[in-house]
Write an enzyme that holds these catalytic residues in place. Structure first.
Site, PDB file in Angstrom:
ATOM      1  N   ARG A  24      -6.457   8.519 -11.336  1.00  0.00           N
ATOM      2  CA  ARG A  24      -7.509   8.537 -12.362  1.00  0.00           C
ATOM      3  C   ARG A  24      -7.675   7.154 -12.961  1.00  0.00           C
ATOM      4  O   ARG A  24      -6.878   6.249 -12.730  1.00  0.00           O
ATOM      5  CB  ARG A  24      -7.155   9.528 -13.470  1.00  0.00           C
ATOM      6  N   ASN A 100      -0.281  -0.388 -10.730  1.00  0.00           N
ATOM      7  CA  ASN A 100      -1.162   0.007 -11.827  1.00  0.00           C
ATOM      8  C   ASN A 100      -0.548   1.068 -12.736  1.00  0.00           C
ATOM      9  O   ASN A 100      -0.963   1.207 -13.887  1.00  0.00           O
ATOM     10  CB  ASN A 100      -2.475   0.551 -11.237  1.00  0.00           C
ATOM     11  N   TYR A 175       5.160  -2.490 -25.158  1.00  0.00           N
ATOM     12  CA  TYR A 175       4.138  -2.623 -24.119  1.00  0.00           C
ATOM     13  C   TYR A 175       3.824  -4.097 -23.858  1.00  0.00           C
ATOM     14  O   TYR A 175       3.791  -4.548 -22.706  1.00  0.00           O
ATOM     15  CB  TYR A 175       2.881  -1.882 -24.567  1.00  0.00           C
TER      16      TYR A 175
END
Length: 305
Positions: A24, A100, A175
């Protein structure tokens, strides 16, 4: 949701690609773009139903053997080795790797747990390292065979980083740190693998419109590392940004992925998953054969000051 590719060609004919988190969003759009240009694609994802659906859509459009799914939690020991073995088993080769897969688990530093910090390092840095380590002997053997046969052929690794890795991100030190570490891995691999004609680059995305840009909800979760993570922004962050979702009328996928106005971006809007996939595709293609060790900002001209 099938994302129409920007370009359809034979540019990647005969090549085999792995796309992690490829069912997705940016990963799904990338898998479709690579398949549309001739590559056979292994979609690695933790969500079996979503991975199978994307594989089915690609195979229906481009041929019955164009894509296959590898379902696993990539942070598990051995999963990256199994992923490479899967690609070789199904397609007999490996030319392109797109790292990814990822998610966010936000908190400011004073409230962040060790588990939160480590989780971001695991998926955004340790997994790309393990996948690179698993690919190294495959790429080396292929380069040696090419040299023996007088063939000049480039292979590609693309890391999906973020502007957060370049400038930091308030409320997401874990992150940002992981995405910054990824860039050190990119530059090192580019040096180590240059002699094998493996180009290693990164894209640093700005605000790309995905489901991660919505408030957290029970409808969007990821099961990884033995935990269940709600995807999206914490409620307070979404409230500060004025982003709301009617719980009785959740947005459609088309609405989730549509560009939104963004005043601090020169182009005046967020990016789309197709535009993100286009940048990745360029780095996977022969058009970038003399580009390696680079970080390409893809941010619409984000104004940083």
């Amino acid at each position: 949701m099938f994302v129409e590719p920007t370009l359809t060609s034979s540019l990647l004919d005969g090549q085999v690609a792995i796309v992690t988190g490829g069912s997705r969003g940016i990963g799904g759009a990338t898998a479709i773009q690579l398949a549309a240009n001739g590559a056979k694609v292994v979609i690695a994802d933790v969500d079996k139903s979503k991975a199978d659906a994307t594989v089915a859509a690609i195979n229906e459009r481009y041929g019955s053997d164009r894509a296959t799914a590898f379902v696993a939690d990539l942070v598990s020991p051995g999963a990256c080795d199994d992923l490479v073995d899967h690609a070789l088993h199904y397609y007999g080769d490996l030319d392109i790797v797109v790292n990814n897969a990822g998610y966010a688990w936000d908190s400011r530093v004073h409230a962040m747990t060790d588990e939160q910090f480590q989780a971001m390092l695991d998926i955004h840095l340790v997994v790309p390292f393990r996948l690179a380590r698993a690919c190294a002997p495959v790429f080396r053997a292929a380069a040696q065979a090419d040299s023996a046969n007088g063939v000049v052929r480039h292979r590609k690794t693309v890391m999906v980083s973020s502007m957060a890795g370049l400038i930091g991100l308030d409320g997401a030190a874990n992150y940002a740190a992981a995405k910054a570490g990824m860039l050190g891995l990119v530059r090192t691999l580019a040096q180590e693998w240059g002699a094998m004609r493996v180009n290693v680059n990164a894209v640093a995305f700005g605000v790309i419109q995905t489901r991660f840009g919505l408030p957290q909800s029970e409808r969007e979760v990821i099961h990884t590392g033995g935990r269940t993570i709600q995807v999206g922004m914490p409620a307070k962050q979404a409230q500060r940004m004025g982003i709301t979702v009617d719980p009785d009328s959740p947005p459609t996928e088309a609405e989730i992925y549509a560009a939104k106005p963004m005043p601090f971006v020169s182009l005046g809007r967020t990016g789309t998953i197709s535009e993100a996939a286009d940048a990745i595709f360029w780095l996977c293609s022969p058009l970038s054969n003399y580009v390696t060790g680079q970080v390409v900002p893809v941010n619409g001209g984000t104004r940083l000051a």
